[in-house]
Structures are given as C-alpha cells and as structure tokens.
Design a protein around this motif. Structure first.
Motif, PDB file in Angstrom:
ATOM      1  N   SER A 166      23.144  45.081  35.609  1.00 18.78           N
ATOM      2  CA  SER A 166      24.131  46.678  36.054  1.00 18.78           C
ATOM      3  C   SER A 166      25.561  46.139  36.742  1.00 18.78           C
ATOM      4  O   SER A 166      26.579  46.496  36.028  1.00 18.78           O
ATOM      5  CB  SER A 166      24.005  46.864  37.690  1.00 18.78           C
ATOM      6  OG  SER A 166      23.444  45.960  38.408  1.00 18.78           O
ATOM      7  N   CYS A 167      25.649  44.803  36.821  1.00 21.26           N
ATOM      8  CA  CYS A 167      26.978  43.750  36.974  1.00 21.26           C
ATOM      9  C   CYS A 167      27.583  43.603  36.447  1.00 21.26           C
ATOM     10  O   CYS A 167      28.902  43.492  35.631  1.00 21.26           O
ATOM     11  CB  CYS A 167      26.373  42.273  38.173  1.00 21.26           C
ATOM     12  SG  CYS A 167      26.536  42.567  39.687  1.00 21.26           S
ATOM     13  N   PHE A 168      26.880  44.146  34.382  1.00 22.67           N
ATOM     14  CA  PHE A 168      28.172  43.546  33.208  1.00 22.67           C
ATOM     15  C   PHE A 168      28.133  44.987  33.057  1.00 22.67           C
ATOM     16  O   PHE A 168      29.436  44.894  32.064  1.00 22.67           O
ATOM     17  CB  PHE A 168      27.048  43.074  32.628  1.00 22.67           C
ATOM     18  CG  PHE A 168      26.367  41.409  32.461  1.00 22.67           C
ATOM     19  CD1 PHE A 168      27.820  40.276  31.419  1.00 22.67           C
ATOM     20  CD2 PHE A 168      26.024  41.022  33.394  1.00 22.67           C
ATOM     21  CE1 PHE A 168      26.963  38.958  31.926  1.00 22.67           C
ATOM     22  CE2 PHE A 168      25.631  39.782  33.440  1.00 22.67           C
ATOM     23  CZ  PHE A 168      25.656  38.393  32.333  1.00 22.67           C
ATOM     24  N   VAL A 169      27.530  46.208  33.363  1.00 27.56           N
ATOM     25  CA  VAL A 169      28.009  47.245  33.212  1.00 27.56           C
ATOM     26  C   VAL A 169      29.113  47.710  34.321  1.00 27.56           C
ATOM     27  O   VAL A 169      30.681  48.026  33.869  1.00 27.56           O
ATOM     28  CB  VAL A 169      27.440  48.181  33.728  1.00 27.56           C
ATOM     29  CG1 VAL A 169      27.748  49.989  33.524  1.00 27.56           C
ATOM     30  CG2 VAL A 169      25.510  47.853  32.481  1.00 27.56           C
ATOM     31  N   VAL A 170      29.603  46.789  35.298  1.00 25.65           N
ATOM     32  CA  VAL A 170      30.672  46.981  36.271  1.00 25.65           C
ATOM     33  C   VAL A 170      31.271  46.373  36.044  1.00 25.65           C
ATOM     34  O   VAL A 170      32.944  46.751  35.744  1.00 25.65           O
ATOM     35  CB  VAL A 170      30.173  46.521  37.811  1.00 25.65           C
ATOM     36  CG1 VAL A 170      31.290  46.984  38.540  1.00 25.65           C
ATOM     37  CG2 VAL A 170      29.099  47.982  38.591  1.00 25.65           C
ATOM     38  N   ALA A 171      30.984  44.736  35.661  1.00 27.38           N
ATOM     39  CA  ALA A 171      32.568  44.592  34.452  1.00 27.38           C
ATOM     40  C   ALA A 171      33.191  45.217  33.624  1.00 27.38           C
ATOM     41  O   ALA A 171      34.426  44.941  32.861  1.00 27.38           O
ATOM     42  CB  ALA A 171      31.718  42.516  34.665  1.00 27.38           C
ATOM     43  N   LEU A 172      32.098  45.502  33.223  1.00 29.02           N
ATOM     44  CA  LEU A 172      32.706  46.459  31.799  1.00 29.02           C
ATOM     45  C   LEU A 172      33.916  48.173  32.303  1.00 29.02           C
ATOM     46  O   LEU A 172      35.161  48.404  31.878  1.00 29.02           O
ATOM     47  CB  LEU A 172      31.853  47.444  31.101  1.00 29.02           C
ATOM     48  CG  LEU A 172      32.698  48.034  29.586  1.00 29.02           C
ATOM     49  CD1 LEU A 172      33.246  46.641  28.618  1.00 29.02           C
ATOM     50  CD2 LEU A 172      31.275  48.107  28.833  1.00 29.02           C
ATOM     51  N   ILE A 173      33.212  48.665  33.493  1.00 26.44           N
ATOM     52  CA  ILE A 173      33.829  49.937  34.003  1.00 26.44           C
ATOM     53  C   ILE A 173      35.628  48.597  34.629  1.00 26.44           C
ATOM     54  O   ILE A 173      36.306  49.605  34.441  1.00 26.44           O
ATOM     55  CB  ILE A 173      33.602  50.422  35.283  1.00 26.44           C
ATOM     56  CG1 ILE A 173      32.193  50.794  34.667  1.00 26.44           C
ATOM     57  CG2 ILE A 173      34.190  51.006  35.454  1.00 26.44           C
ATOM     58  CD1 ILE A 173      31.010  51.014  35.333  1.00 26.44           C
ATOM     59  N   TYR A 174      35.946  47.319  35.384  1.00 26.53           N
ATOM     60  CA  TYR A 174      36.994  47.278  35.685  1.00 26.53           C
ATOM     61  C   TYR A 174      37.743  46.801  34.308  1.00 26.53           C
ATOM     62  O   TYR A 174      39.075  47.310  34.574  1.00 26.53           O
ATOM     63  CB  TYR A 174      36.701  45.992  36.510  1.00 26.53           C
ATOM     64  CG  TYR A 174      36.098  46.234  38.010  1.00 26.53           C
ATOM     65  CD1 TYR A 174      35.881  47.375  38.179  1.00 26.53           C
ATOM     66  CD2 TYR A 174      35.322  45.196  38.226  1.00 26.53           C
ATOM     67  CE1 TYR A 174      35.144  46.752  39.727  1.00 26.53           C
ATOM     68  CE2 TYR A 174      33.975  45.383  39.576  1.00 26.53           C
ATOM     69  CZ  TYR A 174      34.561  46.341  39.788  1.00 26.53           C
ATOM     70  OH  TYR A 174      34.006  46.578  41.582  1.00 26.53           O
ATOM     71  N   ILE A 175      36.949  46.193  33.284  1.00 23.23           N
ATOM     72  CA  ILE A 175      38.389  45.891  32.455  1.00 23.23           C
ATOM     73  C   ILE A 175      38.523  47.494  31.569  1.00 23.23           C
ATOM     74  O   ILE A 175      40.060  47.721  31.912  1.00 23.23           O
ATOM     75  CB  ILE A 175      37.603  45.333  31.777  1.00 23.23           C
ATOM     76  CG1 ILE A 175      37.013  44.242  31.054  1.00 23.23           C
ATOM     77  CG2 ILE A 175      37.989  45.404  29.772  1.00 23.23           C
ATOM     78  CD1 ILE A 175      35.982  42.982  30.560  1.00 23.23           C
ATOM     79  N   ASP A 176      37.698  48.163  31.917  1.00 18.76           N
ATOM     80  CA  ASP A 176      38.148  50.343  31.371  1.00 18.76           C
ATOM     81  C   ASP A 176      39.142  50.638  32.426  1.00 18.76           C
ATOM     82  O   ASP A 176      40.255  50.900  31.905  1.00 18.76           O
ATOM     83  CB  ASP A 176      36.967  50.645  31.165  1.00 18.76           C
ATOM     84  CG  ASP A 176      37.368  52.056  30.602  1.00 18.76           C
ATOM     85  OD1 ASP A 176      38.115  52.147  29.549  1.00 18.76           O
ATOM     86  OD2 ASP A 176      37.581  53.045  30.682  1.00 18.76           O
ATOM     87  N   ARG A 177      38.937  50.233  33.027  1.00 11.25           N
ATOM     88  CA  ARG A 177      40.106  51.122  34.487  1.00 11.25           C
ATOM     89  C   ARG A 177      41.599  50.226  34.120  1.00 11.25           C
ATOM     90  O   ARG A 177      42.742  50.350  34.440  1.00 11.25           O
ATOM     91  CB  ARG A 177      39.685  50.386  36.212  1.00 11.25           C
ATOM     92  CG  ARG A 177      38.881  51.410  36.828  1.00 11.25           C
ATOM     93  CD  ARG A 177      38.346  50.828  37.648  1.00 11.25           C
ATOM     94  NE  ARG A 177      36.827  52.252  38.105  1.00 11.25           N
ATOM     95  CZ  ARG A 177      36.922  51.746  39.201  1.00 11.25           C
ATOM     96  NH1 ARG A 177      37.044  51.315  40.442  1.00 11.25           N
ATOM     97  NH2 ARG A 177      36.258  52.998  39.752  1.00 11.25           N
ATOM     98  N   VAL A 178      40.925  48.606  33.666  1.00 13.39           N
ATOM     99  CA  VAL A 178      42.873  47.668  33.751  1.00 13.39           C
ATOM    100  C   VAL A 178      43.353  48.829  32.575  1.00 13.39           C
ATOM    101  O   VAL A 178      44.436  49.029  32.880  1.00 13.39           O
ATOM    102  CB  VAL A 178      42.340  46.727  33.602  1.00 13.39           C
ATOM    103  CG1 VAL A 178      43.332  45.456  32.638  1.00 13.39           C
ATOM    104  CG2 VAL A 178      41.652  46.003  35.248  1.00 13.39           C
TER     105      VAL A 178
ATOM    106  N   SER B 287      36.314  39.682  35.738  1.00 14.56           N
ATOM    107  CA  SER B 287      35.636  40.483  35.686  1.00 14.56           C
ATOM    108  C   SER B 287      34.151  41.085  36.729  1.00 14.56           C
ATOM    109  O   SER B 287      33.680  41.101  37.372  1.00 14.56           O
ATOM    110  CB  SER B 287      36.279  41.773  34.817  1.00 14.56           C
ATOM    111  OG  SER B 287      37.090  42.239  33.727  1.00 14.56           O
ATOM    112  N   LEU B 288      33.632  39.869  36.004  1.00 14.58           N
ATOM    113  CA  LEU B 288      31.967  39.619  36.362  1.00 14.58           C
ATOM    114  C   LEU B 288      32.345  39.339  37.299  1.00 14.58           C
ATOM    115  O   LEU B 288      31.248  39.823  38.889  1.00 14.58           O
ATOM    116  CB  LEU B 288      31.708  39.003  35.174  1.00 14.58           C
ATOM    117  CG  LEU B 288      29.861  38.583  35.765  1.00 14.58           C
ATOM    118  CD1 LEU B 288      29.444  39.749  35.126  1.00 14.58           C
ATOM    119  CD2 LEU B 288      29.447  38.146  34.732  1.00 14.58           C
TER     120      LEU B 288
END
Length: 210
Positions: free
Chosen positions: A74-86, A107-108
């Motif tokens: 799930s943390c790897f998904v959250v990291a992807l979300i952060y990148i998308d937000r950027v 991000s991770l």
C-alpha cells in the motif's frame, strides 16, 4: 498511524493477487516514455535529477526498495499518488529517466512515514536507495514543498488508485497472454515450415536417385 488503521483497509497483499511492484514500475516507466517526457529533454532540471540515467531498471529498483524497506504494498501506491499530485499541481514538472528513481524513493519515504507505525531512519533509506543521506534529506524537504504539505489521502482516493492499478495490471496480464499465444503460434508455424521443408527435401532426394 498505520495504513491499515487509517484506511480500515487490508494491505493489498490480502486483496486480489495484483503484482503491485511490477505494475507500479510499469506505470512509472510509461511516465518516462510518454510524449510529454520526450518533449522535456531540454527542460529545466529538477532537484531530483541525477547526473546520468541510473543503470538499474525501475522494476529492479522498486524490488530492492520493497525487499529492504519493510513496508507493505500500500505504501508503494501512496508514493505513486504523491507523484501524481506533484504532476497535477506543477504542470512544469516533468517525469524523466533522470529523476524517476530519486523522486520515487523520496515519495516512498514520505508514504512510509505517513502510513506506517514504525519505520527506519533516513540513513537506512538512503543506503537502500543508493543516494547520499544529505541529498535524501534535502529531497524530502523539496517534495514536501511540492506537495504543499498535503500528505493525507482519503479512503476513496486510495481505493480509486488501487482500482486503477488493478485495471492496469489486468491489461498487463492480458497483453502477456496475447504475447505468449502469439509467440507459441509463430513457433508452431516455424516448426510446421521446417517439417514441410524436410518433406520437400526427401521428395527431392527421391527424384534425384530415381
């Protein structure tokens, strides 16, 4: 607060068998090869840019982070979300092969700190990520600024990304299946052509000896 208690959501390992690391790596790879990424070759460098493209593939890099980070999928998904937000908040920010490794590592790092009850210090993550501790600390502050300190993720948002990743994974599996079938078909045709050629040779030898 852990990911599970915050979202009331079982770790993705307990859900549909999605190869999360592989799928996220494919998504990141597609970001670096998109028309937008290709058009950014001469764009202004970001703080996450390395001097040269890392030799390690994105998939192998994420696998290394997974093995040594001690966090769930799930943390790897959250990291992807952060990148998308950027990307959404700063249209001038370009994802490239030069910055994707450092950007995802950072991000991770934030995802782990925000989602997990226990985690290692930055020195550990700098070691497994292959960058200097001072640089990782600096990139962490940079990314927090790019995110405008908005690290919280709603349940609905996380589940939306999870669904998108699952769909992307299904497409990968479908493509792998089609590629395998196509390869098998080509091999079968090659074998058939070889058998036919052998039969023709035998006929030719028969005519020659007659």
């Amino acid at each position: 607060v852990s990911t599970q208690s915050t979202w009331g959501y079982k770790d993705m390992q307990g859900q549909q068998q999605v190869r999360v690391i592989e799928t996220v790596a494919q998504i990141l790879e597609s970001m670096t090869t998109s028309p937008k990424a290709r058009s950014s070759r001469h764009a202004m460098k970001s703080a996450f840019d390395s001097k040269r493209i890392p030799a390690i593939t994105i998939l192998n890099y994420l696998a290394r982070l997974k093995e040594h980070s001690g966090c769930g999928d799930s943390c790897f998904v959250v990291a992807l979300i952060y990148i998308d937000r950027v990307i959404q908040s700063d249209k001038s920010f370009k994802i490239t092969k030069l910055n994707i490794h450092r950007l995802y590592l950072t991000s991770l790092l934030l995802a782990i700190k925000f989602s997990e009850d226990q985690y290692f210090n930055n020195e550990h993550y700098s070691a497994i990520g292959g960058i200097d501790l001072f640089e990782l600390n600096s990139l962490e502050h940079e990314l927090i600024g790019l995110l405008n300190f908005k690290l919280f993720i709603l349940d609905s948002s996380f589940l939306q990304y999870h669904a998108a990743i699952s769909e992307y994974y299904a497409e990968l599996v479908s493509k792998e299946k089609k590629d395998a079938e196509s390869k098998e078909s080509r091999e079968h045709k090659t074998n058939s052509d070889t058998d036919t050629s052998a039969e023709v040779d035998e006929v030719a030898v028969g005519f020659a000896s007659a």
